[in-house]
Design an enzyme around this catalytic site. Structure first.
Site, short mmCIF file in Angstrom:
data_model
loop_
_atom_site.label_atom_id
_atom_site.label_comp_id
_atom_site.label_asym_id
_atom_site.label_seq_id
_atom_site.Cartn_x
_atom_site.Cartn_y
_atom_site.Cartn_z
N ARG A 120 -30.33 -4.84 120.72
CA ARG A 120 -29.15 -4.39 119.62
C ARG A 120 -29.45 -3.25 119.00
NH1 ARG A 120 -28.35 -10.51 116.97
NH2 ARG A 120 -26.82 -11.23 118.49
N LYS B 54 -20.28 -28.38 124.49
CA LYS B 54 -19.33 -29.01 124.04
C LYS B 54 -17.93 -28.46 124.14
CE LYS B 54 -22.17 -31.31 120.39
NZ LYS B 54 -22.03 -31.52 118.97
N GLY C 255 -24.94 -14.99 123.90
CA GLY C 255 -26.45 -15.07 123.91
C GLY C 255 -26.97 -15.55 125.34
N GLY D 25 -19.78 -14.62 118.42
CA GLY D 25 -18.52 -15.27 118.12
C GLY D 25 -17.32 -14.41 118.01
#
Length: 391
Positions: free
Chosen positions: A36, A194, A347, A370
């Site tokens: 990053r 999920k 990630g 996100g």
């Protein structure tokens, strides 16, 4: 959407405040992955090379607002950034009481922004305080673009000029190319543990893509919805109806949600678990599906090589364990070899890309987690929307 870009600005003699995402991981007190930080260098170097003074701000970890603890200190990040730039990068702890006066070519870093009271609530006064430090505000933190916070949104409202950094602009251009005007067929891989965490993304993509590939626990739920045995595999049985609707939506438009015909199973979830390849119909009650089988992987790989655009979020198996990494490796290499424009984010996806050595063969690797998912879902990203308002 129209927005100003840093590379279009004359920054000579100006002070530029750059919101970067340097929230890097640490291990034993040392930065364990500086990806990053390196991704943030292009905007910083552009400003320094063009006669600007630079102030960088970033969050680090999950501090409590109003409290400072040693583990929240950005000093190690500033030191590492300085080493990469070949310059000293001072940390500004009292910047509100003692505003910095930097010369052209100098660079400093604000202390962890999430320590500041009002940061997460997008406090306007805090945003104005940030903006007062600069002539030009640059948002280069795509990973936080889905959050309206003082260092991403309020500051952009208050700054004299607000624009997108090199990294941010690259993200928006690549994502726009992948989703708003994609080369067809458009294939999306959405995997994870999920369905519930990615249900709205799956529903949104079902309207846009030609092929929707699901993996991991999500695939198990879809398999169960299709009447296939999944043993004791991770699945969400209460979302069978939603899974069926997505498959029906894809079928109605001539697309598909290709489900595995063979899988790799084990009796336990462990690094030393014995892996067995089975046809999906042969999965036993005490089996756990931990990867797609070679037959299924080969079929998906063949389809991906015919795609015009590929969007990838999530590994299709437990790739951290080598015996359950085969499916993800085959797909990663197929994406790398495909002539399609490919964009990957998240990630675990980035970790898989690195593990299988295909980093240089993916068209664009998103730095957002996100934010990447919310963009896929079609949501407006607050920190991006404000740049459009200031254009």
């Amino acid at each position: 959407m129209a927005f100003l870009k840093l590379t279009e600005q004359n920054v000579q003699g100006k002070t530029v405040l750059i919101r970067s995402d340097m929230n890097v991981p640490f291990k034993d007190g040392q930065i364990s992955d500086d990806t990053r930080i390196r991704a943030s260098l292009a905007s910083i170097q552009y400003c320094l090379d063009n006669g600007a003074a630079v102030i960088v701000m970033s969050h680090l970890g999950r501090p409590t607002e109003g409290e400072f603890h040693p583990e929240d200190d950005v000093a190690p990040v500033a030191t590492h950034l300085g080493n990469l730039l070949g310059k000293e990068v001072k940390v500004l702890n009292d910047w509100r009481d003692n505003p910095p006066k930097l010369q052209a070519g100098e660079i400093a870093m604000l202390q962890n922004v999430r320590i500041n009271k009002g940061e997460k609530k997008n406090n306007l006064e805090l945003g104005k305080a940030y903006a007062a430090l600069c002539d030009v505000f640059v948002n280069d933190a795509f990973g936080t673009a889905h959050r309206a916070q003082a260092s991403t949104e309020a500051v952009a409202q208050a700054a004299p000029v607000a624009c997108a950094g090199v990294l941010m602009a690259g993200e928006l251009d690549a994502l726009g190319k992948a989703l708003k005007a994609p080369a067809r067929p458009l294939a999306a891989i959405v995997a994870g543990s999920k369905v519930s965490t990615k249900l709205t993304i799956l529903e949104s993509l079902a309207d846009k893509v030609d092929q929707l590939i699901v993996g991991g626990g999500i695939a198990n739920t879809f398999l169960w919805a299709a009447g296939k045995p999944i043993g004791k595999s991770l699945a969400e049985h209460d979302l069978v109806a939603e899974s069926k609707k997505i498959m029906e939506k894809m079928a109605a438009k001539g697309g598909s949600v290709p489900l595995p015909t063979d899988v790799v199973v084990a009796k336990t979830f462990a690094a030393d678990a014995e892996a067995t390849v089975k046809a999906i119909d042969d999965v036993a009650e005490d089996d756990m599906i931990l990867d797609i089988g070679p037959q299924s992987a080969a079929a998906l790989a063949a389809a991906l090589k015919q795609a015009g655009t590929i969007v990838w979020n999530g590994p299709v198996g437990v790739f951290e364990f080598d015996q359950f990494a085969g499916g993800t490796e085959v797909l990663a290499k197929a994406i790398a070899e495909s002539p399609a424009f490919s964009i990957a984010g998240g990630g675990d996806t980035l970790a898989a890309i690195a593990k299988f050595g295909v980093t240089g063969q993916i068209s664009y690797i998103s730095t957002g987690g996100g934010a990447f998912l919310e963009f896929l879902e079609g949501k407006e990203l607050p920190a991006v929307a404000v740049l459009g308002q200031r254009a």
